[in-house]
Design a protein around this motif. Sequence first.
Motif, PDB file in Angstrom:
ATOM      1  N   THR A  98       0.832  -1.209   0.000  1.00  0.00           N
ATOM      2  CA  THR A  98       0.000   0.000   0.000  1.00  0.00           C
ATOM      3  C   THR A  98       0.861   1.251   0.000  1.00  0.00           C
ATOM      4  O   THR A  98       0.543   2.236  -0.677  1.00  0.00           O
ATOM      5  CB  THR A  98      -0.953  -0.005   1.213  1.00  0.00           C
ATOM      6  N   ALA A  99       1.959   1.233   0.756  1.00  0.00           N
ATOM      7  CA  ALA A  99       2.874   2.377   0.765  1.00  0.00           C
ATOM      8  C   ALA A  99       3.384   2.649  -0.649  1.00  0.00           C
ATOM      9  O   ALA A  99       3.406   3.800  -1.111  1.00  0.00           O
ATOM     10  CB  ALA A  99       4.048   2.107   1.711  1.00  0.00           C
ATOM     11  N   ALA A 100       3.762   1.579  -1.344  1.00  0.00           N
ATOM     12  CA  ALA A 100       4.246   1.722  -2.721  1.00  0.00           C
ATOM     13  C   ALA A 100       3.134   2.240  -3.638  1.00  0.00           C
ATOM     14  O   ALA A 100       3.366   3.123  -4.474  1.00  0.00           O
ATOM     15  CB  ALA A 100       4.769   0.373  -3.224  1.00  0.00           C
ATOM     16  N   LYS A 101       1.922   1.700  -3.463  1.00  0.00           N
ATOM     17  CA  LYS A 101       0.797   2.121  -4.313  1.00  0.00           C
ATOM     18  C   LYS A 101       0.499   3.610  -4.111  1.00  0.00           C
ATOM     19  O   LYS A 101       0.229   4.344  -5.071  1.00  0.00           O
ATOM     20  CB  LYS A 101      -0.461   1.314  -3.961  1.00  0.00           C
ATOM     21  N   GLU A 124      -2.522  -6.910  -6.394  1.00  0.00           N
ATOM     22  CA  GLU A 124      -1.102  -6.851  -6.027  1.00  0.00           C
ATOM     23  C   GLU A 124      -0.303  -5.908  -6.911  1.00  0.00           C
ATOM     24  O   GLU A 124       0.885  -5.685  -6.675  1.00  0.00           O
ATOM     25  CB  GLU A 124      -0.511  -8.275  -6.087  1.00  0.00           C
ATOM     26  N   GLY A 125      -0.934  -5.343  -7.930  1.00  0.00           N
ATOM     27  CA  GLY A 125      -0.237  -4.438  -8.835  1.00  0.00           C
ATOM     28  C   GLY A 125      -0.174  -3.027  -8.284  1.00  0.00           C
ATOM     29  O   GLY A 125      -0.971  -2.634  -7.427  1.00  0.00           O
ATOM     30  N   ILE A 126       0.731  -2.239  -8.807  1.00  0.00           N
ATOM     31  CA  ILE A 126       0.986  -0.901  -8.292  1.00  0.00           C
ATOM     32  C   ILE A 126      -0.203   0.041  -8.490  1.00  0.00           C
ATOM     33  O   ILE A 126      -0.374   0.998  -7.746  1.00  0.00           O
ATOM     34  CB  ILE A 126       2.275  -0.317  -8.936  1.00  0.00           C
ATOM     35  N   ASP A 127      -1.057  -0.261  -9.452  1.00  0.00           N
ATOM     36  CA  ASP A 127      -2.230   0.591  -9.703  1.00  0.00           C
ATOM     37  C   ASP A 127      -3.460   0.139  -8.932  1.00  0.00           C
ATOM     38  O   ASP A 127      -4.519   0.755  -9.043  1.00  0.00           O
ATOM     39  CB  ASP A 127      -2.580   0.584 -11.201  1.00  0.00           C
ATOM     40  N   ASP A 128      -3.328  -0.954  -8.191  1.00  0.00           N
ATOM     41  CA  ASP A 128      -4.509  -1.566  -7.563  1.00  0.00           C
ATOM     42  C   ASP A 128      -4.883  -0.940  -6.230  1.00  0.00           C
ATOM     43  O   ASP A 128      -5.056  -1.632  -5.224  1.00  0.00           O
ATOM     44  CB  ASP A 128      -4.290  -3.074  -7.406  1.00  0.00           C
ATOM     45  N   LEU A 129      -5.027   0.396  -6.248  1.00  0.00           N
ATOM     46  CA  LEU A 129      -5.485   1.099  -5.054  1.00  0.00           C
ATOM     47  C   LEU A 129      -6.473   2.157  -5.512  1.00  0.00           C
ATOM     48  O   LEU A 129      -6.167   2.940  -6.414  1.00  0.00           O
ATOM     49  CB  LEU A 129      -4.312   1.774  -4.332  1.00  0.00           C
ATOM     50  N   ALA A 147       2.599   5.877  -3.048  1.00  0.00           N
ATOM     51  CA  ALA A 147       3.717   6.632  -3.617  1.00  0.00           C
ATOM     52  C   ALA A 147       3.532   6.783  -5.127  1.00  0.00           C
ATOM     53  O   ALA A 147       3.708   7.873  -5.686  1.00  0.00           O
ATOM     54  CB  ALA A 147       5.038   5.928  -3.296  1.00  0.00           C
ATOM     55  N   ALA A 148       3.127   5.692  -5.771  1.00  0.00           N
ATOM     56  CA  ALA A 148       2.930   5.719  -7.222  1.00  0.00           C
ATOM     57  C   ALA A 148       1.817   6.691  -7.600  1.00  0.00           C
ATOM     58  O   ALA A 148       1.922   7.467  -8.552  1.00  0.00           O
ATOM     59  CB  ALA A 148       2.588   4.312  -7.721  1.00  0.00           C
ATOM     60  N   ARG A 149       0.755   6.635  -6.803  1.00  0.00           N
ATOM     61  CA  ARG A 149      -0.417   7.457  -7.079  1.00  0.00           C
ATOM     62  C   ARG A 149      -0.097   8.945  -7.016  1.00  0.00           C
ATOM     63  O   ARG A 149      -0.425   9.717  -7.917  1.00  0.00           O
ATOM     64  CB  ARG A 149      -1.480   7.084  -6.039  1.00  0.00           C
ATOM     65  N   PHE A 150       0.578   9.349  -5.941  1.00  0.00           N
ATOM     66  CA  PHE A 150       0.888  10.765  -5.780  1.00  0.00           C
ATOM     67  C   PHE A 150       1.993  11.212  -6.727  1.00  0.00           C
ATOM     68  O   PHE A 150       2.025  12.357  -7.169  1.00  0.00           O
ATOM     69  CB  PHE A 150       1.223  11.071  -4.322  1.00  0.00           C
ATOM     70  N   SER A 151       2.887  10.284  -7.019  1.00  0.00           N
ATOM     71  CA  SER A 151       3.951  10.583  -7.967  1.00  0.00           C
ATOM     72  C   SER A 151       3.360  10.854  -9.349  1.00  0.00           C
ATOM     73  O   SER A 151       3.791  11.757 -10.070  1.00  0.00           O
ATOM     74  CB  SER A 151       4.922   9.401  -8.005  1.00  0.00           C
ATOM     75  N   ALA A 152       2.355  10.062  -9.716  1.00  0.00           N
ATOM     76  CA  ALA A 152       1.691  10.259 -11.007  1.00  0.00           C
ATOM     77  C   ALA A 152       0.979  11.605 -11.059  1.00  0.00           C
ATOM     78  O   ALA A 152       0.784  12.183 -12.133  1.00  0.00           O
ATOM     79  CB  ALA A 152       0.701   9.125 -11.253  1.00  0.00           C
ATOM     80  N   ASP A 153       0.593  12.109  -9.869  1.00  0.00           N
ATOM     81  CA  ASP A 153      -0.041  13.434  -9.808  1.00  0.00           C
ATOM     82  C   ASP A 153       0.983  14.548  -9.904  1.00  0.00           C
ATOM     83  O   ASP A 153       0.625  15.724  -9.787  1.00  0.00           O
ATOM     84  CB  ASP A 153      -0.795  13.597  -8.459  1.00  0.00           C
ATOM     85  N   GLY A 154       2.250  14.167 -10.039  1.00  0.00           N
ATOM     86  CA  GLY A 154       3.294  15.185 -10.169  1.00  0.00           C
ATOM     87  C   GLY A 154       3.984  15.542  -8.863  1.00  0.00           C
ATOM     88  O   GLY A 154       4.812  16.461  -8.815  1.00  0.00           O
ATOM     89  N   GLU A 155       3.668  14.825  -7.793  1.00  0.00           N
ATOM     90  CA  GLU A 155       4.300  15.138  -6.514  1.00  0.00           C
ATOM     91  C   GLU A 155       5.696  14.531  -6.437  1.00  0.00           C
ATOM     92  O   GLU A 155       5.962  13.485  -7.014  1.00  0.00           O
ATOM     93  CB  GLU A 155       3.461  14.585  -5.357  1.00  0.00           C
ATOM     94  N   LYS A 156       6.563  15.201  -5.663  1.00  0.00           N
ATOM     95  CA  LYS A 156       7.889  14.644  -5.402  1.00  0.00           C
ATOM     96  C   LYS A 156       7.779  13.851  -4.093  1.00  0.00           C
ATOM     97  O   LYS A 156       7.485  14.418  -3.036  1.00  0.00           O
ATOM     98  CB  LYS A 156       8.915  15.777  -5.273  1.00  0.00           C
ATOM     99  N   ILE A 157       8.012  12.535  -4.200  1.00  0.00           N
ATOM    100  CA  ILE A 157       7.758  11.632  -3.068  1.00  0.00           C
ATOM    101  C   ILE A 157       9.063  11.033  -2.543  1.00  0.00           C
ATOM    102  O   ILE A 157      10.024  10.841  -3.300  1.00  0.00           O
ATOM    103  CB  ILE A 157       6.871  10.451  -3.511  1.00  0.00           C
ATOM    104  N   ILE A 158       9.075  10.762  -1.259  1.00  0.00           N
ATOM    105  CA  ILE A 158      10.167   9.978  -0.691  1.00  0.00           C
ATOM    106  C   ILE A 158       9.553   8.882   0.178  1.00  0.00           C
ATOM    107  O   ILE A 158       8.526   9.104   0.827  1.00  0.00           O
ATOM    108  CB  ILE A 158      11.121  10.893   0.121  1.00  0.00           C
TER     109      ILE A 158
END
Lengths: 276, 288
Positions: free
Chosen positions: A93-96, A257-262, A98-109
Motif C-alpha cells: 500500500t505504501a508503494a501504491k 497486487e499491482g501498483i495501480d490496484d489502489l 507513492a505511485a499514485r501521488f507521484s503520477a499526480d506530479g508530486e515529489k515523493i520519498i
Amino acid sequence: ALGRGILDENAATELEEALIQADTGPQTAEELVEDMRVWMKNAGGGVIAETLREALGLRISRILRSAEVPANSNQIPKITLIVGVNGTGKTTTAAKLAARFSADGEKIILGAADTFRAAAVEQLKIWGERLNIPVIAQAEGADPAAVAFDTVQAAINRDCDRAIIDTAGRLHNKTNLMAELEKVVRVIKKLREEVEILLVLDAAVGQNGLVQVKCFAESLPLSGLVVTKLDGTAKAGIIVRAVAELKKPVLYVGVGEGIDDLIPFDAEAFAKNLIS
Amino acid sequence: ALTERLNRAFRDLSGYGKITPENIEPALREIKLALLEADVHFKVVKEFLSLVRERSNGKEVLDSITPAQQFVKIVHDELTKVLGGESAVAEAASNTAGIYFLCGLQGSGKTTAAAKLAHLFGNAALAALDLQRPAAVEQLKVLAERIGAKFIPPQFPNDARRSAAHIRDIFPSLECKHLIVDTAGRLQIDDELMNELKDVHEIINPSETVMVLDAMTGQEAVKVAEAFRARIGLNSIFLSKTDGDSKGGAALSIRFITGIPIKWIGTGETPQAVEQFHPDRFAGRILG
Ligand SMILES: Nc1nc2c(ncn2[C@@H]2O[C@H](COP(=O)(O)OP(=O)(O)OP(=O)(O)O)[C@@H](O)[C@H]2O)c(=O)[nH]1
Ligand SMILES: Nc1nc2c(ncn2[C@@H]2O[C@H](COP(=O)(O)OP(=O)(O)OP(=O)(O)O)[C@@H](O)[C@H]2O)c(=O)[nH]1
Ligand SMILES: [Mg+2]
Ligand SMILES: [Mg+2]
C-alpha cells in the motif's frame, strides 16, 4: 409478508445470515435487520425484495459515510505513516500510494521503517526502484523512529511534497510494539506536527478487525483506514461496525497486487458488494 | 467470558437456575453469539448448537446445581472433539520425513511458517517458489541462514513450473530429511494462479500439503480452504499469528466442515515460535 410492511422471519433470517457471512458480526447484523424492520414499517406495503436490498445498501453506506474525512493539510511535506498488523498489505500500500501521488506530479520519498522483518527493506527498495522514488533506510535492527526521522528530514531537505513511511507489522496486543509505534509518531512530530496515519486492514479479517481499529486508535491519532485484498471473496463487513463505533473513515481500498490496484473508498460500491 | 454470560442466562430462568429443555434456549443463544464473535462459520454454529442442545437434554445438566458450569463443560468438550480430540496432537507430532508444500492467501504467514517447520523438524531444506512478490526469495534465504537450513533458490526466476522441477530434482542430492516448499500467496478465485499452483504441486508431488491460515480470518476461511483442497488437496492447516487476540474460530470451522486437521500454530514472528496444535487448549481460547 414483504407486501404488508412487515419483515417476515424468513426474510429477516436470510438478511442476517448474509450479513454475518460478510463478517459484519452478529450484533451489527441484528441492528441492520432491525433497521430494515423499521424501514419496512414506514415504507408500508408493496415492498419488493430488491427495494429492501437497496434500502439496506443505503443504510450501510450512510453508516460508512458517517466518519468525517480529515481536511486537506497545507503542510509541506505531507507525511503519511502506514501501520497495521502483520501481513495486511502495508508495504504494498505504501508503494501504491507513492505511485499514485507521484503520477499526480508530486515529489515523493519513501521511508523503510520496518527494520525488523527479514527482507522488509529490500521489498520496499524494489518498489522504490520500479517507481524511481528514493527509499530512506538504515541497517537492520535500527530504531524505526530514527528511520522515520531521517525520512522526514530528507523530505524537508529535498523539497519533497510528501513522505510515506512504512512500518513493521505488529499485533495490537503487544504493548512493547505499540509503544514503539507511539515513539515513531512522537519523533516524527519533532519535525512536523501533522502526520496522516493510515491503519491497513485485510478484507478477510473477522471480528478481530474491530479490536485492531480500537487498539490502534487508542495508541495513535489515526486518520483513517485502508482495506486491502478486496479483490478476493471477503467483504470486510467488520468495517461497518468499526466505522460506526470508532468514527474512522475508510480512505482507500486495495484491489490487487499491482501498483495501480489502489482506489479511493466508495461507500456505495463497498455497501453494494457487502450485500451482494 | 462465556461462563458469566451463561450464569446470567440461567439465573434469569427461575429462582434456582434449574433448567429444562425449553428454557435452555437463552443459554444456547449466548453460545451462538460467543461462537459468531469468535469467527466460527455461521453454518458450523448452527450444527454445533444442535450437538450441544442434544447433550444438554441429558441428566448431567438437568440435575446439576451449577447448570452454567455444566453447560460450559459440555460446550468445551464438544469443541475439543470437533477440533480433533487427542488424535490431532498425535497427528502433528508424527513429523514424518518428506516434502511439505505450503500454500494459502496473501500475507497469511507462509514464508515464516516454512522457516518454522524447517526449524521444528531440523535437517530440512527450504525451497523458494514465490517468484512474484518483491524480495520473497531474499526473505526465505535470510530465514534459512538464521536457522541453518539448506536453501534452494528458484533456478528459473520467471518460470514457476521449471523451478519446481528443479527443486524436485535437486532435493535428493542435498541429503536433508525434509523439504519445505514456500509458494506465492494467491486468491483462491484467481484461476491462473490456482492453475499454476496445481501444476507445481503435481511436479513437486509432496507428501504433505499444508494451508497456512491467519488466525484472525473471518467467515471466508471455509470457502478458501475448500477451494485449495479442491485444486491440490490439503493434509493439514498451519494456523498462524495465534499470539494475537483473535479467537481463531476459522480453524474450528475448517476442521468441522472439511475434516482437515490443524497440526501447528504460529505463536510469534521468529522461526522458533511454533507449537503443535492442542485441541483442548484451543477450545478454551474460542470460549474465552
Ligand atoms: N490480492 C491482493 N493482495 C494484496 C493486496 N495488498 C497486498 N497484497 C499482498 O499481500 C501480501 C502482503 O503484503 P505486504 O505489503 O508485504 O504486507 P505487509 O503488511 O507489509 O506485511 P508485514 O510487513 O510483513 O506486516 C503480498 O503478497 C501482497 O502482494 C491487495 O489489495 N490484493
Ligand atoms: N505475530 C506473528 N506474526 C507472524 C506469524 N507468522 C507470520 N507472521 C508475520 O506475518 C507477516 C506475513 O508473513 P509472511 O511469512 O511474509 O506471509 P506470507 O504468507 O509468506 O506472505 P505472501 O508471501 O506475501 O503471501 C510477517 O510480518 C510475519 O513476520 C505469527 O505466528 N505471529
Ligand atoms: Mg511490510
Ligand atoms: Mg511469502
